[in-house]
Design an enzyme around this catalytic site. Sequence first.
Site, PDB file in Angstrom:
ATOM      1  N   HIS A  37      12.307   5.471 -12.918  1.00  0.00           N
ATOM      2  CA  HIS A  37      12.062   4.555 -13.676  1.00  0.00           C
ATOM      3  C   HIS A  37      12.154   3.093 -12.942  1.00  0.00           C
ATOM      4  O   HIS A  37      11.715   2.064 -13.698  1.00  0.00           O
ATOM      5  CB  HIS A  37      13.781   4.051 -14.629  1.00  0.00           C
ATOM      6  CG  HIS A  37      13.478   3.660 -15.867  1.00  0.00           C
ATOM      7  ND1 HIS A  37      12.721   2.578 -16.159  1.00  0.00           N
ATOM      8  CD2 HIS A  37      14.257   4.019 -17.006  1.00  0.00           C
ATOM      9  CE1 HIS A  37      12.679   2.336 -17.340  1.00  0.00           C
ATOM     10  NE2 HIS A  37      13.699   3.174 -18.049  1.00  0.00           N
ATOM     11  N   ASP A  53       7.913   2.579 -16.481  1.00  0.00           N
ATOM     12  CA  ASP A  53       8.684   2.468 -17.621  1.00  0.00           C
ATOM     13  C   ASP A  53       8.435   3.452 -18.637  1.00  0.00           C
ATOM     14  O   ASP A  53       7.414   4.442 -18.539  1.00  0.00           O
ATOM     15  CB  ASP A  53       8.426   1.098 -18.203  1.00  0.00           C
ATOM     16  CG  ASP A  53       8.646  -0.133 -17.228  1.00  0.00           C
ATOM     17  OD1 ASP A  53       9.680   0.044 -16.284  1.00  0.00           O
ATOM     18  OD2 ASP A  53       7.790  -0.985 -17.151  1.00  0.00           O
TER      19      ASP A  53
END
Length: 551
Positions: A524, A528
Site C-alpha cells: 500500500h 493505491d
Amino acid sequence: MASRRVLQLVARAGKPARALLVGHEQTVRLLPEQCAECSRGIRLLQTQAGLLEGAHASVARLGVVSSSCSIAQPSQASSALGSQNLGVRLFSAAADYPPHEQITMPSLSPTMEKGNIATWKAKVGDQLAPGDVLCDIETDKATLDMEVQEEGYLAKILMPEGAKDVPVGQPIAILVEDKADIDKFADFEAGAAPAPTKSESKEEAEPKEEAASPPPPPPKESAPAPPKKEAPKPPKQETQKSAPPAKGSEGRVLASPAARKLASEKGIDLSQVKGTGLDGVIVRADVEEFQAPEPSKTAPSAAPAAAAAPGAAPPLESIDYTDISNSQIRKITASRLLQSKQTIPHYYLSSEVRVDKLLELRAKLNKAQEATGGKKISLNDFVIKAAALAMKKHPGVNSSWTDDFIRQYKNVDISVAVQTDNGLMVPVVKDADKKGLGTISENVKVLAEQARANKLAPSEFQGGTFTISNLGMYGIKQFCAIINPPQAAILAVGTTEKRVLPPGPAEETFGTGTYMTVTLSCDHRIIDGAMGAEWMGSFKGYMEDPITMIL
C-alpha cells in the site's frame, strides 16, 4: 580495453613498505615479492579496486603479508578495501609452514553471510590451475561452483564435505606451490596460521572472533567469565527459598487467578514461588520470573506435585520428534518473508477470471508446437505473459519502495515461484513482456529444472520486479501470497473450475464456464487501491481475451 590495477609493494630504506594500487582489472592474481621489512616471502595482490596508498600493515590486512611480521599493525588504509569484498585468497608465510595460500569461503551472493560445503571436487594432492572447480558451495540461494584463482597443489582441506554455516572469509583449504610441501600441512589447523586480518591486532580481533567462534577463545580471557555468570545465580535461588509464600488463614497459598492458571499450565508448585503483590500475594509476573531449583536441592515430593498439576504440559522427553536442519535457502526465505509481513502494509484484491477462450487458444497453439517439436504451453505461461503486459500498461505496479523515493523499473522481469526439496526458489523470466508464449514456456521449464537441481546462477534468481505463485496444480482455489521484497506486488493463482451458468438474454438453456481465482497482494505504500484494481482489470482482460496478448 581497460588497463590493469596492480598492487605493488614499494620498499624504502628505513621505512615500512608502501602499498600502491593503480589501474583496473577483472581478475584476482598474486605476484611473488619479498617483504622489505621482515624479509619473508610474501605475495602481492592484483585485483579490482581503487587507488590505495598505505603502510605495510595495509597489505597484511589484505592477507598478502606474513601474519608474523612485526610491523603488521592495524591501519586506516586497510578499510579502503575492506568494504569491497575482493574475495582475497589469504597468504601466510608463518615460520612453521612453507609459503601457502589459505582459500577462504567466498561471498557468492549479495545476501550471503555463511555457506555450506556441498561437495569437494578436488582432493588433497591434486594439481589445480586457474578456473578448476575446487568445491560446490551451497549459498542462501543455490549451489554454485567455486573455482581456484591460482596454480598450485591442494595441500589441506580445512572444512569437510557437508560442513554447515561456514562464515564468509573462514579458511576452507590450503594451496601450496611446491608439491613437496603438501606433507608438511598434514597436521595444519585453521588456527595454526590465522588469517592476517584476524591476528594483526589481538586486542581488536579477539571480540569478533568470540562472536564468530571459528577458533576457541583464549584461556586467559575465558577464565574470569564463568564467575561473572555464576555469581548472581545462588543469591536468587536462596532468596526464593528463604522467602516463604503468603498463606491464608487455612494455610492456602494466596495467588491471583492469572498466576494460578499460568502455574497450572507450567506445572509450577505455587508454594515454592515468592509473592511480590500486596501482602505477599503471588501475581502472574512472579510465576513468569520463577526459576525452578536444582533437582539435587529439590525435595522428593516436588516432582510428583508438578507432574500431578492439572493441565500441566507433558515433559519434552516424552514427545517423539525429529529435528530437521534448515537449508540456507529456507533460512533466507524465512528471514525475507518475516521482514515482508512486518514492514510491508499488505492489502489484497481478488478476482474471478473466465478462461474458456484461453484454453481453446492453448489447445490450438500446442498442436502447432507439437508439429514443430516445441514445448507445450501451460496455463501459467499465459498468466506470466498477461501479468507482464499489465505491468507494462501500469508501470506504477512495477516499482519498489525506498524512504526517499519510489523506484519505477523499465524492465518487466517476472519471478516465478518454484518449490524445491531445499525450499522455495524464484527464478526470473527476463523481459517477459517482450517474449512470446513459446519462449516464456521454454524459459520457465529450463529455470524450474535448474532450480530443482539447485544449479541456478545468481543472475537467474535475482532482480525480479514482480512475482507469480501458482498453487492451482494442487487444487487450491484461492490464497493470499506474501510480497517478495523489494517488489511491490505478487499474484496468487488458484485452480480452474467449471461452473453452471444461468442462460443469458439470447440463450434458453444453462451453460458452463471455466473460472480461475487470482489474488493480487499489494504494497500500500506504492500501489493505491485504484491502481491495483486497474492492474487487475487489465490482467483479467488479457486472460479472458487472450488473442490480445499476441497482437
